[in-house]
Design an enzyme around this catalytic site. Structure first.
Site, short mmCIF file in Angstrom:
data_model
loop_
_atom_site.label_atom_id
_atom_site.label_comp_id
_atom_site.label_asym_id
_atom_site.label_seq_id
_atom_site.Cartn_x
_atom_site.Cartn_y
_atom_site.Cartn_z
N GLU A 86 15.57 -17.66 -17.27
CA GLU A 86 15.92 -17.88 -15.87
C GLU A 86 14.71 -18.20 -15.00
OE1 GLU A 86 19.79 -15.23 -15.11
OE2 GLU A 86 18.01 -14.03 -15.43
N CYS A 112 9.89 -19.04 -8.85
CA CYS A 112 9.51 -17.92 -9.70
C CYS A 112 9.85 -18.31 -11.14
CB CYS A 112 10.31 -16.69 -9.26
SG CYS A 112 10.00 -15.25 -10.25
N CYS A 119 10.48 -9.83 -23.10
CA CYS A 119 9.11 -9.37 -22.87
C CYS A 119 8.81 -8.23 -23.81
CB CYS A 119 8.95 -8.91 -21.42
SG CYS A 119 7.27 -8.38 -21.03
N CYS A 123 8.38 -2.33 -19.63
CA CYS A 123 8.21 -1.39 -18.50
C CYS A 123 9.51 -0.63 -18.24
CB CYS A 123 7.77 -2.14 -17.25
SG CYS A 123 6.19 -2.96 -17.48
N CYS A 126 12.13 -2.16 -15.71
CA CYS A 126 12.38 -3.61 -15.72
C CYS A 126 13.49 -4.00 -16.70
CB CYS A 126 11.10 -4.35 -16.07
SG CYS A 126 11.32 -6.13 -16.26
N CYS A 343 13.31 -9.30 -8.41
CA CYS A 343 12.32 -8.86 -9.39
C CYS A 343 12.93 -7.88 -10.38
CB CYS A 343 11.17 -8.11 -8.71
SG CYS A 343 10.33 -9.05 -7.49
N1 SAH Z 1 5.28 -9.44 -16.56
C1 SAH Z 1 4.60 -9.71 -15.36
C2 SAH Z 1 5.30 -10.72 -14.50
C3 SAH Z 1 6.80 -10.64 -14.43
S1 SAH Z 1 7.47 -9.22 -13.65
C4 SAH Z 1 4.34 -8.42 -14.59
O1 SAH Z 1 4.86 -7.40 -14.96
O2 SAH Z 1 3.56 -8.50 -13.65
C5 SAH Z 1 7.24 -9.62 -11.94
C6 SAH Z 1 7.21 -8.44 -11.00
O3 SAH Z 1 8.52 -7.82 -10.91
C7 SAH Z 1 6.27 -7.33 -11.47
O4 SAH Z 1 5.44 -6.87 -10.43
C8 SAH Z 1 7.24 -6.31 -11.93
O5 SAH Z 1 6.63 -5.09 -12.00
C9 SAH Z 1 8.36 -6.44 -10.93
N2 SAH Z 1 9.60 -5.74 -11.33
C10 SAH Z 1 10.09 -5.56 -12.56
N3 SAH Z 1 11.23 -4.82 -12.52
C11 SAH Z 1 11.47 -4.53 -11.22
C12 SAH Z 1 12.50 -3.82 -10.53
N4 SAH Z 1 13.53 -3.25 -11.18
N5 SAH Z 1 12.43 -3.74 -9.19
C13 SAH Z 1 11.41 -4.33 -8.52
N6 SAH Z 1 10.43 -5.01 -9.10
C14 SAH Z 1 10.45 -5.13 -10.46
FE1 SF4 Z 2 7.48 -7.38 -18.95
FE2 SF4 Z 2 9.11 -6.60 -17.00
FE3 SF4 Z 2 6.92 -5.18 -17.54
FE4 SF4 Z 2 6.67 -7.60 -16.40
S1 SF4 Z 2 7.65 -5.81 -15.50
S2 SF4 Z 2 5.49 -6.78 -18.14
S3 SF4 Z 2 8.40 -8.68 -17.36
S4 SF4 Z 2 8.68 -5.51 -18.91
#
Ligand code: SAH
Ligand code: SF4
Length: 351
Positions: A86, A112, A119, A123, A126, A343
């Site tokens: 996406e 974006c 991934c 995290c 996420c 995000c």
């Molecule tokens: N993997 C990279 C880029 C993609 S994620 C990273 O982690 O930086 C892009 C942003 O979305 C990151 O700052 C991530 O921490 C944030 N993000 C992920 N899950 C989220 C959530 N549930 N609510 C708000 N931000 C989130």
């Molecule tokens: Fe991967 Fe999501 Fe963590 Fe970014 S925030 S590194 S996309 S798991």
């Protein structure tokens, strides 16, 4: 078949000398969004035949577009091997005063982009990470997101756009393809999106940040910090177990940034996890000496995460504290929430 969007202008020029031919092809692909070699009318018949023999423009297709009430759009793309990923077109309205002093609102756009399908980092908050890792996107699959979105919205080739690598995936875990994509996106004979308009967001792979810095591309960097001590950060962002906060901040100190810009630190605020004033104080201490901007992101809930959004009051206090101490700190507006395009809400769809 080779994906034509994988190739730099120089590579095409080497293959199809003299070099003006590559510029013509780039013009059709990136200024007119033409994806049919036969429609490239100023390209010789022989060259069109040669192109059709080995190249394709069809590696990526739009499967679905969802519209948000805030003007943002989420695009679902399908790959040739049957996966999906996406990208989101974010629309921000900026108030400007017209010549007669009247208020005009102008739309500014940011795309974006995804860099991987899924991934590996995983995290805790996420949605993309929860789905696991499928594979890297090729440079062409990354670039095609921009071409499709510009075409679908009828954007003029010269329209100013910002790019953030904040969709699915950890961009620095797909280093070579992302660097290649940055170069193709920046090509003056193509999409012409200057590196300073492109932001790489990373969970903090220290050696890759170092490597990116050495390339001196002029891209912006955002670190997904999210926590101010290693115990909590290791729980939220597992990458921290390999490269802890101190190690990542040390390499960031050496990262070359445009003199007009700041390093961006993203901080997802999660209720009762990291939204207290003590964390704000510690954050201030950690970022001392950096030309930094903190971007607070309200946690976007999704099923089964076990986390909640912070109260408006704790966010206000957190932000006001940092601002009062002279640290630039913005609150990210969550766009596209109604279509799960915000995000951390992007994931591979079964289609
Ligand atoms: N993997 C990279 C880029 C993609 S994620 C990273 O982690 O930086 C892009 C942003 O979305 C990151 O700052 C991530 O921490 C944030 N993000 C992920 N899950 C989220 C959530 N549930 N609510 C708000 N931000 C989130
Ligand atoms: Fe991967 Fe999501 Fe963590 Fe970014 S925030 S590194 S996309 S798991």
């Amino acid at each position: 078949m080779r994906n034509i969007y994988d190739y730099t202008l120089d590579e095409l020029a080497r293959e199809f000398a003299p070099s003006y031919r590559a510029k013509q092809i780039y013009g059709w692909l990136y200024h007119r969004y033409i994806d049919d070699f036969d429609a490239m009318s100023n390209v010789s018949k022989e060259l069109r035949a040669a192109l059709k023999e080995t190249f394709t423009t069809q590696c990526v297709k739009i499967l679905k577009v969802e519209h948000s009430v805030d003007g943002s759009k989420k695009y679902l793309f399908g790959t040739q091997d049957g996966h999906s990923y996406e990208a989101v077109l974010l629309q921000m309205r900026e108030e400007q005063s017209g010549e007669g002093g009247e208020k005009q609102s102008e739309a500014r756009y940011t795309i974006c982009l995804s860099s991987q399908i899924g991934c590996r980092v995983g995290c805790a908050f996420c949605c993309t990470g929860k789905g696991g890792f499928v594979r890297n996107l090729s440079a062409g699959e990354i670039v095609a997101q921009v071409v499709h979105i510009k075409r679908d919205n009828g954007f003029a080739p010269q329209k100013g756009l910002n790019i953030v690598f904040m969709g699915m995936g950890e961009p620095l875990d797909n280093f070579d393809n992302v660097v290649r994509a940055i170069g193709i996106l920046a090509s003056k004979d193509g999409l012409s999106i200057a590196p300073r308009r492109q932001t790489i967001s990373t969970s903090g792979i220290a050696p890759r940040i170092e490597q990116l810095g050495r390339l001196n591309l002029g891209v912006q960097l955002a670190l997904s910090l999210h926590a101010v001590n290693d115990a909590l950060r290791s729980r939220l962002v597992p990458m921290n177990r390999s490269y802890n906060i101190r190690e990542v901040l040390d390499v960031l100190r050496r990262f070359p940034i445009d003199s007009r810009k700041r390093l961006l630190f993203e901080y997802i605020m999660i209720k009762d996890v990291n939204d207290d004033l003590q964390s704000a104080k510690e954050l201030l201490r950690l970022l001392n000496g950096f030309k930094a901007k903190v971007n607070l992101i309200l946690f976007n809930p999704h099923e089964g995460s076990g986390f909640a959004r912070p109260s408006a009051e704790s966010v206000r206090k957190f932000q006001e504290f940092l601002l009062s101490r002279g640290l630039l700190c913005t609150l990210r507006k969550s766009l596209g929430l109604d279509i799960s395009a915000a995000c951390g809400q992007l994931r591979e769809k079964n289609v």
